[in-house]
Design an enzyme around this catalytic site. Structure first.
Site, short mmCIF file in Angstrom:
data_model
loop_
_atom_site.label_atom_id
_atom_site.label_comp_id
_atom_site.label_asym_id
_atom_site.label_seq_id
_atom_site.Cartn_x
_atom_site.Cartn_y
_atom_site.Cartn_z
N TYR A 14 9.12 -5.00 -4.56
CA TYR A 14 8.00 -4.97 -5.72
C TYR A 14 6.97 -3.81 -5.53
O TYR A 14 6.38 -3.95 -4.30
CB TYR A 14 7.30 -6.34 -5.75
CG TYR A 14 6.07 -6.55 -6.87
CD1 TYR A 14 6.63 -6.71 -8.08
CD2 TYR A 14 4.66 -6.48 -6.44
CE1 TYR A 14 5.43 -6.62 -9.15
CE2 TYR A 14 3.86 -6.33 -7.38
CZ TYR A 14 4.20 -6.75 -8.78
OH TYR A 14 3.25 -6.66 -9.75
N ASP A 71 5.68 2.24 0.35
CA ASP A 71 4.90 1.57 -0.12
C ASP A 71 4.41 0.64 1.14
O ASP A 71 5.04 -0.50 1.07
CB ASP A 71 5.47 0.45 -1.43
CG ASP A 71 4.78 -0.46 -2.09
OD1 ASP A 71 3.68 -0.60 -1.39
OD2 ASP A 71 4.98 -1.00 -3.16
N LYS A 105 -4.66 -3.14 -1.03
CA LYS A 105 -5.24 -4.42 -0.16
C LYS A 105 -6.24 -4.10 0.72
O LYS A 105 -7.34 -4.01 0.50
CB LYS A 105 -4.02 -5.53 0.54
CG LYS A 105 -2.99 -5.42 -0.64
CD LYS A 105 -2.37 -6.84 -1.01
CE LYS A 105 -1.14 -6.78 -1.88
NZ LYS A 105 -1.32 -7.89 -2.78
N1 HOZ Z 1 1.88 -9.33 -6.48
C1 HOZ Z 1 0.88 -9.83 -5.48
C2 HOZ Z 1 1.57 -10.49 -4.48
N2 HOZ Z 1 2.58 -9.69 -3.83
C3 HOZ Z 1 0.27 -11.00 -6.32
C4 HOZ Z 1 -1.02 -10.80 -6.61
C5 HOZ Z 1 -2.13 -11.93 -7.26
O1 HOZ Z 1 -1.36 -12.66 -7.82
O2 HOZ Z 1 -3.08 -11.83 -6.92
#
Ligand code: HOZ
Length: 425
Positions: free
Chosen positions: A147, A242, A270
């Site tokens: 992702y 990534d 992050k």
């Molecule tokens: N795509 C995020 C985790 N891999 C989720 C982010 C969220 O829901 O805060």
């Protein structure tokens, strides 16, 4: 065991659903795949979350990997308060942007030049744009279950919350927008080789999570990353790592340092924002110089390089740069992971872990790719999740995410987590 009760969260979720689609601002938070009602949080400190019903939880999600120092670290907070007192956005350059860019470059020498953006989605999307601009090619290769945020052309067989959508591909994305995205199985050198033999000269870039974290944690096989490096070089395509999750988590220099592979471009997020919306992409100077204002590839943002986010990033990375920070962390967690291994053995559970992140898959066979991850028994996962929650442990609320540990998790937290896992599985 007494169930924790959450009447205020239940009420808050009902109200949120009236005004916010699904009651959440990011889908996985809604507990759709595990059932029940999400917690509404009022504060967090160290390893602990407190919900609006005053229940306390040891946090294994840590804002999806952001808080390697734990929540609300005093030094990071101090820096944030000092920054915000000087104003929270100017849309004009600051010294702090250069300072943090230099820090990122020292941590990730492959990122000769760095540009800050506001989210991991923007970082990967912009890295791809600059890769296309540089190579003058259109095709992007990504891997099933990886992702890379929610840009249209990357929502193809994506992991994370997209896993719950039919075909792991979002509605609202015209088929033409994904025409240049090729999706191959992760950890499969043969599939990649076959694709490159026929199409390699059309590929602008291969983008990969060097350790996949959005189909649950899935580790690259032995020489897989080295193979990606070799084949991209051979065909004149760029390699994009990534490292939105792995950057500053697996080590100061991320997965590329751990595996000794130098990508052309990297996206981080992050941890670098210290809890604020900051992310970055960067790479070889000759590629990054394609960006406007020096080059023809456009990319911009009003809040990019935001001074409060930069202050949080500078304070966080200063602590991470201290000698032995990562050694201490891994000494603590290697023991934890070893004990976890002995708990799940012979229980039809696969423990995938790398450094201080892990996922439990409820499978009886090893998980090396998205197909295998999807064989995990979701009902068992949901049961496990709620058993943990009722024992005061907040696990990431989906099978297709990682769990994270931080400096703030104490020995007694880790013991409590292990005991809860033993009872919950
Ligand atoms: N795509 C995020 C985790 N891999 C989720 C982010 C969220 O829901 O805060």
């Amino acid at each position: 065991m007494k169930e924790l009760i959450r009447p205020k969260s239940i009420e808050a979720f009902k109200q949120a659903q009236q005004f916010i689609p699904g009651g959440v601002n990011s889908p996985v938070r809604a507990f759709k795949s595990v059932g029940g009602t999400p917690l509404f949080i009022k504060r967090a400190k160290g390893s602990t979350l407190i919900d609006i019903d005053d229940n306390a939880y040891i946090d294994l999600c840590l804002s999806w990997g952001v808080f390697i120092l734990g929540h609300s670290h005093p030094l990071v907070n101090q820096a944030i308060h000092a920054a915000v007192d000087n104003g929270s956005s100017y849309g004009i350059p600051t010294l702090q942007e250069t300072q943090l860019a230099e820090t990122v470059h020292h941590a990730f020498p492959s990122m000769e030049k760095v540009r800050f953006v506001n989210s991991g989605t923007e970082a990967t999307m912009s890295a791809i744009r600059v890769a296309r601009g540089f190579t003058k090619r259109d095709t992007i290769v990504k891997f099933e279950g990886c992702y890379h945020g929610h840009a249209d052309h990357l929502l193809v067989a994506a992991g994370s919350g997209v896993t719950n959508i039919q075909g792991s591909t979002s509605a609202g994305v015209p088929i033409d927008f994904t025409r240049h995205t090729v999706c191959l199985p992760y950890n499969d050198k043969e599939a990649l080789n076959k694709y490159f033999i026929e199409n390699g000269r059309k590929v602008a870039a291969v983008i990969v999570e060097p350790v996949a974290c959005n189909m649950g944690v899935v580790i690259p096989k032995n020489d897989y990353l080295a193979y990606l490096r070799q084949i991209t070089e051979e065909y004149g395509a760029l390699l994009i790592f990534d490292e939105v999750i792995t950057g500053f988590r697996l080590s100061y220099g991320g997965a590329q340092e751990v595996y000794g592979i130098t990508p052309d471009l990297t996206a981080i997020g992050k941890i670098i924002g210290g809890g604020f919306p900051a992310a970055a992409f960067g790479g070889k100077a000759e590629i990054m110089n394609m960006l406007a204002p020096d080059g023809p590839v456009y990319q911009a943002g009003t809040l990019s390089g935001n001074p409060v986010a930069m202050a949080a990033g500078i304070a966080t990375t200063a602590i991470l740069a201290q000698e032995h920070f990562y050694e201490h962390l891994s000494t603590k967690f290697d023991t934890f992971i070893d004990e976890l291994k002995s708990i799940v053995i012979n229980k039809d559970i696969q423990l995938n872990s790398k450094g201080n992140m892990y996922t439990l898959f409820f499978n009886n066979a090893p998980v090396h790719n998205f197909e295998e991850a999807k064989h995990s028994d979701q009902k068992r996962f949901a049961l496990y999740f709620h058993n943990m929650l009722n024992r005061g442990i907040y696990v990431s609320p989906s099978q297709f995410e990682g769990n994270f540990l931080s400096e703030a998790h104490s020995e007694s937290d880790l013991e409590r987590i292990l005991k809860a896992i033993k009872e919950s599985i």
